[in-house]
Scaffold this active site. Structure first.
Site, PDB file in Angstrom:
ATOM      1  N   ASP A 215       0.901  -0.835  -0.177  1.00 58.31           N
ATOM      2  CA  ASP A 215       0.293   0.580   0.211  1.00 58.31           C
ATOM      3  C   ASP A 215       0.953   1.720  -0.309  1.00 58.31           C
ATOM      4  O   ASP A 215       2.259   1.683   1.193  1.00 58.31           O
ATOM      5  CB  ASP A 215      -1.474  -0.285   1.204  1.00 58.31           C
ATOM      6  CG  ASP A 215      -2.109   1.494   1.093  1.00 58.31           C
ATOM      7  OD1 ASP A 215      -2.338   0.954   0.609  1.00 58.31           O
ATOM      8  OD2 ASP A 215      -1.844   2.167   2.731  1.00 58.31           O
ATOM      9  N   GLU A 264      14.393 -15.869  -0.599  1.00 60.02           N
ATOM     10  CA  GLU A 264      15.003 -16.764   0.461  1.00 60.02           C
ATOM     11  C   GLU A 264      14.292 -17.722   1.461  1.00 60.02           C
ATOM     12  O   GLU A 264      14.407 -18.490   1.950  1.00 60.02           O
ATOM     13  CB  GLU A 264      16.647 -16.077   0.779  1.00 60.02           C
ATOM     14  CG  GLU A 264      17.447 -15.063   0.025  1.00 60.02           C
ATOM     15  CD  GLU A 264      18.378 -14.462   1.034  1.00 60.02           C
ATOM     16  OE1 GLU A 264      17.953 -14.107   1.829  1.00 60.02           O
ATOM     17  OE2 GLU A 264      19.176 -14.227   0.482  1.00 60.02           O
TER      18      GLU A 264
END
Length: 548
Positions: A215, A264
């Site tokens: 956002d 990751e």
């Protein structure tokens, strides 16, 4: 990011995905309280699969006092009790997986709710500098500190500062809120804030999220010293990047860190996770900076969403968008609508004219290379709904001095079936609905449109099937052609589909050798009527001509 890694990303699902924005409170009500919830959404997810979507993005379903439609969050790692439980979230993810849908959630990093424990502590213990330094508190100007620290304005209207009175516990101070006073801005120069949001990201990845919509991703960092912004704030979109609270260079290392975190973190669906940013800037070159290798995967193309139904303007913004994204090796994320925008049917003129243009705009959008975002109800051709003043909930209404009706009209609950409200939205009586539905939506329900080849719903379903059958290969360049007048434009999607849009007042006669695959309005005797898009399979290149 290495060249090898960039090459692998050319095959990632999100590069040409169709993502459906689901506003939980207005999608489907599963428990009969008049407000949509996660159980209701789960029960209706097959609608998205039949439509042909690849992913679903859920707007905030977290605990919130609802000062701004759920974007004022008091707990970023929980489910609002009125919308369900974490178990309901897991059920939704499992159902989405079974339908082949990936799931994105909203990440709201610029601010919290004023009811968030961090902010409550900052107010209750002003002498606790650690608590206050998580937000942007400053002393006021003038002899008594009664003037705000600077001239910044809220995007919703009024000053962007609210004063907290002093007392025995500490002096008076002002806190920053670029939106409502119930949404205090976080201080992103504080390492605690960065660490907290990494925790939030990891939490939702662990709960099965495939990515995040970020956002107001252009607002997190503010210029050092908080200098005045000057007059005309929020009035000139082409100058937004000059405001001291927008588009700061410090954002880019942050998004590189988040991109690495997503890559990751253990688990995840095949094809990678996604970060898509809401970056409200008009300069396509500045938007592209957020898409450089290793930063956000996508940003919403706000300039395209805001462009009127005008051939010259659309050709320009499409060309600029494609060129800017190509310069950094990223796809464009196209959208016609969202929970913040006036619905296309109304924005493009309303009535039959608006619907005809909205259908044409849908085929234009879905033919373009890159990703596409659909907002719930767009596929039904819903207009902006009128909401009585006493039922409006959007803070834009009061904060604008009742000059802006706000966004409630695009957030009205979806009509699923039946002849009268609540149109299958849920078992609650119409008067219990959190926002009222219009009385004339019976013909717009999913049930009414399903199976009708002339309906907007079936147009979208057919378009998404054809879009999937005519992919754009990596390295293909889209060239938009058309006259300087903007009367029409055309381009190829992949190798075997041509999109043609007629903006002019007259018909366009197709050259010989074209087979119509799909049209937003009926085409008779080879003449494409005004405000119409057609998808063609050309046998040879020949431009259209103006019909007599």
């Amino acid at each position: 990011m290495t060249t090898q890694e960039q090459g692998r990303e050319q095959d990632h699902w999100w590069r040409d995905a169709v993502c459906y924005e689901l506003y939980p409170r207005s999608f489907a009500d599963g428990d009969g309280d008049g407000t949509g919830d996660l159980r209701g959404a789960t029960a209706r997810l097959d609608h998205l699969a039949r439509l042909g979507a690849d992913a679903v993005w859920l707007t905030p379903f977290y605990p919130s006092p609802l000062a701004d439609g759920g974007y004022d969050i008091s707990d970023h790692t929980a489910v609002a009790p009125e919308l369900g439980t974490l178990a309901d979230w897991h059920a939704l993810v499992a159902r989405a997986r079974s339908l082949g849908l990936r799931v994105l959630v909203d990440l709201v990093p610029n601010h919290t709710s004023a009811a968030h424990p961090w902010f409550r502590r900052a107010l209750a213990a002003p002498q606790d500098l650690r608590a206050r330094e998580r937000y942007v508190f400053r002393p006021g100007r003038g002899p008594d500190g009664l003037t705000p620290p600077n001239d910044w304005r809220s995007a919703f209207g009024g000053p962007a500062w609210t004063r907290v009175p002093g007392g025995a516990a500490g002096p008076a101070a002002w806190y920053l809120h670029l939106h409502t006073p119930d949404q205090p801005d976080l201080n992103w120069r504080n390492p605690e804030v960065a660490a907290e949001y990494e925790r939030i990201i990891r939490f939702w990845l662990d709960q099965g999220a495939d990515g995040f919509r970020v956002d107001v991703a252009h607002t997190l960092f503010k210029a050092p010293g908080l200098p005045d912004a000057g007059p005309g704030q929020h009035e000139q979109p082409d100058r937004y990047h000059l405001l001291p609270y927008y588009d700061r260079p410090e954002l880019h290392p942050l998004y590189r860190r988040w991109r690495t975190l997503l890559a990751e973190h253990p688990g995840g669906s095949r094809g990678g996770r996604l970060l898509v940013g809401e970056v409200i800037l008009t300069d396509q070159r500045r938007l592209a900076r957020y898409l450089r290798p290793g930063e956000l995967h996508q940003v919403f193309n706000h300039p395209y969403t805001e462009t009127p139904w005008d051939g010259r303007a659309l050709r320009r913004v499409i060309g600029e968008s494609l060129a800017a994204a190509r310069s950094v090796g990223a796809p464009v994320a196209w959208a016609l609508s969202s929970h913040d925008a006036v619905r296309p049917v109304t924005r493009f003129g309303g009535g039959e004219t608006g619907l005809r243009r909205a259908r044409a705009a849908a085929l234009l959008t879905l033919a373009l290379p890159g990703a596409a975002y659909l907002y719930q109800g767009e596929e039904l051709g819903l207009p902006q709904a009128p909401v009585p003043e006493d039922r409006r909930r959007d803070p834009l209404w009061p904060m604008s001095g009742h000059s802006d009706p706000g966004r409630d009209g695009c957030r009205v609950p979806l009509p699923w079936e039946g002849q009268r409200a609540p149109y299958g939205f849920g078992p609650a009586a119409p008067e219990q609905s959190w926002l009222p539905q219009p009385e004339d939506w019976a013909a717009l329900t999913v049930r009414a449109q399903q199976g009708d080849p002339g309906s907007t719903l079936e147009l979208y379903r057919a378009a998404l099937r054809l879009r999937r059958a005519h992919p754009v290969a990596a390295g293909d360049r889209c060239r938009v052609a058309g006259p300087d007048s903007g009367a029409w434009l055309t381009f190829r999607r992949g190798r075997s589909l041509r999109c043609l849009v007629n903006f002019g007042p007259g018909g366009l006669r197709l050259g010989p050798g074209h087979r119509i695959l799909l049209a937003s309005s009926p085409v008779q005797d080879g003449v494409v009527p005004p405000d119409t898009t057609v998808w063609l399979r050309p046998r040879r290149a020949q431009p259209p001509s103006a019909s007599e």
